[in-house]
Design a protein around this motif. Structure first.
Motif, short mmCIF file in Angstrom:
data_model
loop_
_atom_site.label_atom_id
_atom_site.label_comp_id
_atom_site.label_asym_id
_atom_site.label_seq_id
_atom_site.Cartn_x
_atom_site.Cartn_y
_atom_site.Cartn_z
N ASP A 85 44.39 47.03 -99.22
CA ASP A 85 43.56 46.07 -98.47
C ASP A 85 43.10 44.99 -99.45
O ASP A 85 42.42 45.29 -100.43
N THR A 86 43.45 43.74 -99.20
CA THR A 86 43.05 42.66 -100.11
C THR A 86 41.54 42.44 -100.10
O THR A 86 41.01 41.75 -100.98
N ARG A 87 40.84 43.06 -99.15
CA ARG A 87 39.39 42.89 -99.11
C ARG A 87 38.69 43.58 -100.28
O ARG A 87 37.48 43.47 -100.43
N ALA A 90 36.54 41.28 -102.22
CA ALA A 90 35.25 40.80 -101.72
C ALA A 90 34.21 40.85 -102.84
O ALA A 90 34.07 41.86 -103.53
N ARG A 111 44.41 33.35 -99.66
CA ARG A 111 44.41 34.80 -99.45
C ARG A 111 43.18 35.45 -100.06
O ARG A 111 42.56 36.34 -99.46
N ASP A 114 40.07 34.32 -98.01
CA ASP A 114 40.02 35.02 -96.72
C ASP A 114 39.58 36.47 -96.89
O ASP A 114 39.02 37.06 -95.95
N ALA A 115 39.81 37.03 -98.08
CA ALA A 115 39.42 38.42 -98.34
C ALA A 115 37.97 38.51 -98.82
O ALA A 115 37.48 39.61 -99.11
#
Length: 295
Positions: A85-87, A90, A111, A114-115
């Motif tokens: 998960d690229t989040r 965060a 990208r 957005d994460a």
């Protein structure tokens, strides 16, 4: 660089090639808690006080500041695609020193943003052995808030940090611009060396003279760049026509020796065209109007 002796600071390094290895080493020596990952195991051998992990995801999770410097941005995309998960980015900052196109930097910036992360793209304008020196130049662009937060941390890599723009791709454009100057000057350097060699002149004398005259020419080059910036080519120093006479002699000299004629010819032709277009009595920088015609 002086060490910070702060053990509460954390940084992760993705990629342990020559540059990445040295960066990890510098942060470790500066008292940071360093986590590092490399696609190929074994590259981190010899690094002291650096935690080597098996996956990029582990490295990203370990620190708020993540520095990536791998072969190319294709590898960065593969790295991002391989994350669960690229989040995980965060509230973290990714500083990407990987080379690539401005379009790639734009895509990576989106990208990461957005994460929920902050993206910075940088270009290190120094060799691995120069990293960590106060004289080493690093150009940076991207998320300004993240840059301001981590500016002091980034000076571990090089003492001359220059922030260019909030658009991440700007540092790549600047790196290309400065590289254009470096390679153009280097080709000219080698042509001059060949001329010396064929006339049995000492290359050591040539090298020493280049060293002697370079500082004054650097000041002149900076002056001419500002002429372009002002878009005011009125004569203040030396004209296109004056330089054309010198460049014509340069081109003629190389005709007499066995070298490719492209380089001296293109220089002469630029000045010839500039004079033909009526720029002869303008500052030498006016040849930019031949290189990139103004509307």
């Amino acid at each position: 660089m002086e060490t910070t002796n702060q053990t509460n600071k954390k940084v992760s390094v993705l990629g342990l090639g020559q540059m990445g290895y040295r960066i990890a080493q510098l942060y470790s020596e500066a008292g940071y808690e360093v986590t590092a990952w490399n696609r190929t195991p074994g590259k981190g051998e010899g690094l002291e006080r650096v935690q080597l992990v098996e996956t990029a995801e582990q490295a990203i999770l370990a620190s708020p500041l993540v520095i990536a410097i791998i072969l190319n941005n294709k590898g960065i995309f593969e790295l991002l695609d391989g994350l669960t998960d690229t989040r995980i980015f965060a509230d973290k900052a990714l500083v990407n020193f990987t080379s690539g196109s401005t379009a790639e930097a734009d895509s990576i910036e989106k990208r990461i943003s957005d994460a929920g992360g902050a993206y910075i793209h940088g270009a290190i304008q120094a060799s691995p052995e120069q990293l960590g020196l106060k004289s080493a130049t690093v150009v940076i662009s991207g998320n300004k808030g993240a840059f301001e937060r981590y500016e002091n941390d980034l000076t571990i890599i090089g003492g001359k940090i220059r922030y260019l723009s909030d658009k991440a791709a700007a540092s790549l454009a600047m790196d290309t611009a400065t590289s254009t100057w470096v390679y153009g000057a280097f080709v000219g350097l080698l042509y001059g060396a060949e001329l010396c060699r064929q006339y049995n002149l000492s290359l050591k004398d040539y090298a020493d003279i280049i060293g002697d005259i370079s500082p004054e020419f650097i000041d002149y080059f900076k002056q001419e760049v500002m002429v372009v910036d002002r878009n005011d080519f009125r004569l203040t120093s030396s004209s296109v026509s004056l330089h054309l006479a010198v460049v014509q002699r340069l081109a003629d000299s190389f005709k007499d020796i066995n070298v490719k004629q492209d380089f001296p010819t293109i220089i002469r032709d630029l000045l010839v065209e500039a004079e033909q277009k009526g720029f002869g009595e303008e500052e030498l920088a006016a040849i930019t109007k031949v290189i990139a015609p103004r509307k």
